[in-house]
Motif scaffolding. Structure first.
Motif, PDB file in Angstrom:
ATOM      1  N   SER A   1       4.991  11.257  -0.235  1.00  0.00           N
ATOM      2  CA  SER A   1       4.553  11.580  -1.597  1.00  0.00           C
ATOM      3  C   SER A   1       4.852  13.041  -1.936  1.00  0.00           C
ATOM      4  O   SER A   1       5.326  13.344  -3.042  1.00  0.00           O
ATOM      5  N   ASP A   2       4.587  13.943  -0.994  1.00  0.00           N
ATOM      6  CA  ASP A   2       4.887  15.359  -1.234  1.00  0.00           C
ATOM      7  C   ASP A   2       6.385  15.589  -1.378  1.00  0.00           C
ATOM      8  O   ASP A   2       6.820  16.450  -2.166  1.00  0.00           O
ATOM      9  N   PHE A   3       7.167  14.830  -0.630  1.00  0.00           N
ATOM     10  CA  PHE A   3       8.630  14.970  -0.752  1.00  0.00           C
ATOM     11  C   PHE A   3       9.100  14.523  -2.136  1.00  0.00           C
ATOM     12  O   PHE A   3       9.948  15.184  -2.760  1.00  0.00           O
ATOM     13  N   VAL A   4       8.558  13.420  -2.626  1.00  0.00           N
ATOM     14  CA  VAL A   4       8.901  12.962  -3.975  1.00  0.00           C
ATOM     15  C   VAL A   4       8.458  13.984  -5.010  1.00  0.00           C
ATOM     16  O   VAL A   4       9.175  14.276  -5.978  1.00  0.00           O
ATOM     17  N   ASP A   5       7.267  14.560  -4.807  1.00  0.00           N
ATOM     18  CA  ASP A   5       6.757  15.592  -5.718  1.00  0.00           C
ATOM     19  C   ASP A   5       7.680  16.796  -5.741  1.00  0.00           C
ATOM     20  O   ASP A   5       7.953  17.378  -6.794  1.00  0.00           O
ATOM     21  N   TRP A   6       8.174  17.195  -4.565  1.00  0.00           N
ATOM     22  CA  TRP A   6       9.080  18.349  -4.487  1.00  0.00           C
ATOM     23  C   TRP A   6      10.460  18.019  -5.056  1.00  0.00           C
ATOM     24  O   TRP A   6      11.117  18.876  -5.654  1.00  0.00           O
ATOM     25  N   LEU A   7      10.877  16.785  -4.876  1.00  0.00           N
ATOM     26  CA  LEU A   7      12.227  16.398  -5.282  1.00  0.00           C
ATOM     27  C   LEU A   7      12.379  16.353  -6.800  1.00  0.00           C
ATOM     28  O   LEU A   7      13.438  16.701  -7.330  1.00  0.00           O
ATOM     29  N   ILE A   8      11.345  15.950  -7.510  1.00  0.00           N
ATOM     30  CA  ILE A   8      11.425  15.785  -8.967  1.00  0.00           C
ATOM     31  C   ILE A   8      10.899  17.054  -9.634  1.00  0.00           C
ATOM     32  O   ILE A   8       9.732  17.415  -9.457  1.00  0.00           O
ATOM     33  N   PRO A   9      11.710  17.752 -10.406  1.00  0.00           N
ATOM     34  CA  PRO A   9      11.225  18.968 -11.083  1.00  0.00           C
ATOM     35  C   PRO A   9      10.224  18.632 -12.188  1.00  0.00           C
ATOM     36  O   PRO A   9      10.325  17.592 -12.838  1.00  0.00           O
ATOM     37  N   ASP A  10       9.255  19.523 -12.366  1.00  0.00           N
ATOM     38  CA  ASP A  10       8.234  19.292 -13.388  1.00  0.00           C
ATOM     39  C   ASP A  10       8.787  19.404 -14.805  1.00  0.00           C
ATOM     40  O   ASP A  10       8.305  18.728 -15.718  1.00  0.00           O
ATOM     41  N   ILE A  11       9.783  20.260 -14.983  1.00  0.00           N
ATOM     42  CA  ILE A  11      10.372  20.476 -16.311  1.00  0.00           C
ATOM     43  C   ILE A  11      11.776  19.876 -16.320  1.00  0.00           C
ATOM     44  O   ILE A  11      12.593  20.221 -15.461  1.00  0.00           O
ATOM     45  N   PRO A  12      12.076  18.970 -17.249  1.00  0.00           N
ATOM     46  CA  PRO A  12      13.446  18.433 -17.337  1.00  0.00           C
ATOM     47  C   PRO A  12      14.459  19.555 -17.539  1.00  0.00           C
ATOM     48  O   PRO A  12      14.181  20.566 -18.199  1.00  0.00           O
TER      49      PRO A  12
ATOM     50  N   ALA B   1       0.834  -1.204   0.000  1.00  0.00           N
ATOM     51  CA  ALA B   1       0.000   0.000   0.000  1.00  0.00           C
ATOM     52  C   ALA B   1       0.870   1.257   0.000  1.00  0.00           C
ATOM     53  O   ALA B   1       0.582   2.229  -0.721  1.00  0.00           O
ATOM     54  N   ILE B   2       1.942   1.254   0.781  1.00  0.00           N
ATOM     55  CA  ILE B   2       2.863   2.398   0.776  1.00  0.00           C
ATOM     56  C   ILE B   2       3.549   2.536  -0.577  1.00  0.00           C
ATOM     57  O   ILE B   2       3.689   3.639  -1.125  1.00  0.00           O
ATOM     58  N   PHE B   3       3.964   1.410  -1.118  1.00  0.00           N
ATOM     59  CA  PHE B   3       4.622   1.432  -2.435  1.00  0.00           C
ATOM     60  C   PHE B   3       3.703   2.016  -3.501  1.00  0.00           C
ATOM     61  O   PHE B   3       4.126   2.828  -4.332  1.00  0.00           O
ATOM     62  N   MET B   4       2.427   1.626  -3.513  1.00  0.00           N
ATOM     63  CA  MET B   4       1.507   2.107  -4.537  1.00  0.00           C
ATOM     64  C   MET B   4       1.196   3.590  -4.372  1.00  0.00           C
ATOM     65  O   MET B   4       0.956   4.294  -5.362  1.00  0.00           O
ATOM     66  N   ALA B   5       1.205   4.085  -3.127  1.00  0.00           N
ATOM     67  CA  ALA B   5       1.016   5.524  -2.930  1.00  0.00           C
ATOM     68  C   ALA B   5       2.178   6.307  -3.530  1.00  0.00           C
ATOM     69  O   ALA B   5       1.978   7.324  -4.218  1.00  0.00           O
TER      70      ALA B   5
END
Length: 831
Positions: free
Chosen positions: A766-777, A334-338
């Protein structure tokens, strides 16, 4: 409706009758046979038809038949006048048209449209279409990495001639009639804007026949390298799909491809979790205790009168099967899928941005804005209708399923033999799930029609507003339709049943249904499996394949076989395409995948194989949709878009809700929390030995209400004084008989605490992953900045060249004026 281009007949196609003007679009309409002999002027207004004197029928005619013919005549005139008004508006915009009515296809008319060069330039400037220039610049990217990836993925790439990584790109800029000399005219300016409805640098040469051959070639390549099931393992030719169908269709298939790729790791992990359950089932202590005949645990009846006492050991198969989906790996999955859902959203945003750059859509802005917005008071009737209808339909479905399960189970217990009674619960589970599936498929069509009707009631002012409101309503209704039975099984069934001697009843004498001893998780898994597979196999794939084929067969049966062969030889391409199915939009395709995404993420804790089933379905779905677009549907109008619109918002909302839903599934539907509480608080040796006995309460059979005791109390061969039932209640010999025990409140507190901790920790991750990966390459961001500077540099260079040419044409400069200007600048600089 728009139909495709035509065959390369130099006499009639792709030209008007004059053989000079090229046909750019073809519109088709129905031609009604005239019911009367009178004619209306094409310049008459719409209201004039109401002022005409009604036609008096002859004495020998039926008045009702004559009135019906008159109404049909009025309707035909109404359609004709509206069409003439539409054509007049097209002429005012500068388009040129030519009609073709009933020449080969009776009752069908074609309106051929030609767009002159000045009209194309005007509209391109208004739409801010980006056009390629003669300026070429090098792309600064990770060439070594790209070359390595290109070699590795070479066997997976389609053979369409566009897979090579380009190191150069033509500089693009929003088209302007003042600066059209900067455009890249490889193909002659008359075809700059007309290539599959897109702007492209790879245009044909001067003759339109060459353009037709390129279109046919593109379609053939798509059929061979995209719409074939034998190349299911290859990537999609997204660039070619975009060139032929437009950005909006290209983005859908690009999103579907990214979603399918991301399902691969989710499916692998899900299979590992399932295999872990299979490998540990023999060592699972609770299921071993259930299957141990030495425990000799006698359970209370599952229904009144008809059901008798039963042995817990008969639930051995259910307990072992439940462990496959209810084990320690469930929480991890469940954590992995989130986190997977977050990674999928971020990956798509980056992929979408890269496509926007390649397709020159980075600066595209949708100019369609709604001028007049409806207030909440205006929208309230439609939304109240939705809410009220959802409540009644949801309650009706749940109530109907409950009555079916209870009544069928009671009837089977009364009429079946003892050997068959062990399979009663499985029979009821499966048949109820199939009934739910049938209801879902039927109500999906009803909800779609209701959502469209409610959206029309709101009178949106633009097409975009209409589409977004329609999507939102359809999503709410279909989402509730698909997940209502699942939510009932996960969170309501078995929780409001009461206890032996004091059960809750519906319809007077029907007890609320209970879960199996191992819980409702197994039944939830069965419901998810049947619903997911049924929707994919029946509603999605079978309907998408079978219904179009059936309609095509019916259309062909109406035409004589010899006549049909003759038509195939003489009809042009646009006349043949008239027999194809109409393109109804991408909303059904997106909705199908959004519901599947909900199945994969919302209740994945109870069904770890859901990603695998979704992956297998999508591999087929991509080729199925491709084949449908290439061979079964009329070519859609190319629509420009830079994102997937409201669908991204819905996906993001589902991924957030999935965290909360899975937290409640793990806490309240599975036995994960009760096992932890027992192991760390009540177990004498820190293991799960004795857990099954700990979950069962005692009931004195003499406390049954009159008329509810078993008709055959000696069914097991001995007299039963005390039976067991699954709950945490005090025994009948305590000071508070049948009240909730301290264990119940301890477990409830642990469940609520787990929900809070799980939800906050997973959302934080999830928010940390969202912040870590930039939206634009990063490379795309650099290229966009570089391109803007190069556009400014190109314009400045062109201005300097223009001034130089003006100076050469006028070789009599005024030196004094130049010196004065020079000294003035110097003086200003000195000051």
């Amino acid at each position: 409706c728009l139909v495709g281009s035509s065959s390369p007949d130099a006499k009639l196609w792709p030209y008007f009758q004059d053989g000079l003007r090229r046909i750019d679009y073809v519109l088709t309409y129905n031609v009604q046979m005239p019911q009367s002999t009178h004619k209306q002027s094409s310049k008459s207004c719409l209201c004039c038809r109401f002022k005409r004197e009604p036609k008096i029928p002859p004495a020998h005619e039926d008045p009702e038949l004559a009135a019906q013919e008159q109404r049909l005549d009025y309707h035909a005139d109404d359609q004709r006048l509206r069409r003439e008004e539409f054509e007049e508006n097209l002429r005012e915009m500068g388009l040129e048209m030519e009609k073709e009515e009933g020449t080969k296809l009776p009752g069908v008319g074609f309106l051929k449209i030609h767009a002159p060069w000045d009209v194309l330039c005007r509209e391109a400037e208004f739409m801010k279409l980006k056009m390629p220039t003669t300026k070429v610049y090098c792309l600064e990217s990770y060439q070594k990495v790209n070359m390595f990836l290109q070699k590795v993925t070479a066997p997976l790439q389609p053979k369409v001639g566009e897979n090579q990584t380009e190191n150069e790109k033509h500089l693009s800029y929003p088209f302007s009639r003042e600066k059209q000399h900067l455009a890249k005219y490889i193909m002659g300016k008359s075809h700059l804007f007309i290539f599959d409805g897109q702007t492209s640098a790879n245009q044909p040469e001067s003759h339109p026949i060459v353009m037709y051959l390129i279109l046919v070639l593109s379609l053939q390549i798509l059929y061979e390298q995209w719409a074939s099931y034998s190349i299911f393992y290859k990537y999609q030719p997204i660039g070619l799909v975009r060139k032929y169908f437009g950005e909006k269709v290209g983005l859908y298939f690009a999103w579907l491809g990214v979603y399918t790729q991301m399902l691969i790791p989710a499916a692998i992990v899900g299979v590992i979790v399932f295999l872990y359950g299979c490998a540990t089932v023999d060592n699972n202590i609770p299921s071993m205790e259930v299957c141990d005949e030495r425990n000799n645990i006698t359970m209370c009846p599952m229904c009144d009168r008809a059901c008798s006492y039963w042995k817990l050991v008969t639930a051995c198969g259910t307990a072992r099967a439940s462990h496959l989906f209810d084990n320690a790996a469930t929480v991890f999955f469940a954590i992995f899928m989130a986190l997977w859902a977050t990674m999928f959203m971020e990956h798509w945003k980056r992929r979408q941005m890269r496509l926007n750059y390649v397709w020159d859509m980075t600066s595209f802005e949708d100019g369609e804005a709604e001028n007049v917005k409806l207030t909440c008071r205006d929208r309230m009737p439609a939304y109240m209708t939705i809410i009220t209808m959802m409540i009644f339909v949801t309650l009706a479905i749940v109530f109907g399923v409950v009555l079916y399960r209870v009544s069928i189970m009671t009837a089977l217990h009364m009429s079946s033999t003892p050997t068959f009674r062990t399979n009663i619960r499985a029979t009821v589970k499966t048949t109820a799930a199939i009934i739910n599936l049938i209801i879902i498929i039927i109500m999906d069509e009803v909800y779609g029609a209701i959502a469209r009707w409610l959206t029309i009631m709101e009178v949106p002012k633009t097409d975009k507003s209409f589409e977004e409101r329609l999507i939102f309503k359809t999503f709410i209704l279909k989402f509730a339709n698909a997940f209502t039975p699942i939510v009932y099984l996960a969170f309501f069934r078995g929780r409001i049943i009461g206890r032996p001697g004091k059960y809750l009843y519906v319809m007077g004498s029907y007890r609320m249904e209970e879960c199996a001893h191992a819980g409702c998780l197994m039944e939830l898994c069965i419901q998810l499996c049947i619903t997911m597979l049924g929707k994919q196999l029946i509603q999605n794939n079978l309907f998408e394949i079978g219904v179009p084929k059936l309609k095509k067969m019916l259309r062909q049966r109406k035409i004589d076989k010899n006549h049909q062969e003759e038509l195939n030889r003489t009809l042009h391409r646009h006349e043949k395409d008239h027999f194809l199915g109409p393109f109804v939009g991408l909303n059904p395709e997106y909705m199908e995948m959004i519901i599947q995404f909900g199945m994969v993420t919302l209740f994945v804790a109870s069904f770890p194989l859901a990603p695998l089933f979704a992956l297998l379905n999508n591999v087929i779905e991509i080729r199925l949709d491709a084949k449908k677009f290439v061979t079964e549907l009329r070519r859609p109008i190319a629509v420009r878009a830079k994102d997937i619109g409201i669908w991204y918002t819905l996906l993001r909302g589902i991924s957030k809700v999935a965290v909360i839903v899975n937290a409640f599934v793990i806490s309240f539907t599975s036995d994960f929390i009760p096992r932890l509480v027992y192991q760390h608080m009540y177990s004498p040796d820190g293991t799960l030995h004795g857990f099954v006995n700990h979950t069962l309460s005692y009931f004195n059979v003499s406390h049954f209400q009159p008329g509810t005791e078993p008709m055959v109390p000696m069914h097991l061969g001995y007299k039963v004084d005390v039976c067991r039932y699954k709950d945490y209640r005090d025994p009948p010999w305590s000071d508070t008989p049948y009240e909730f025990s301290r264990e119940f409140w301890a477990i409830l507190a642990a469940r609520l605490a787990f929900v809070i901790v799980f939800q906050n920790v997973v959302m934080l991750m999830s928010d940390f992953v969202d912040w870590l990966i930039p939206d634009i390459p990063k490379d795309i961001s650099i290229q966009i900045h570089k391109e803007r500077n190069l556009v400014v540099e190109l314009f400045m260079k062109q201005e300097r060249g223009k001034k130089y040419r003006n100076t050469v044409r006028d070789p009599s400069p005024q030196p004094l004026r130049s010196n004065y200007q020079y000294h003035a600048v110097s003086s200003l600089g000195t000051k």
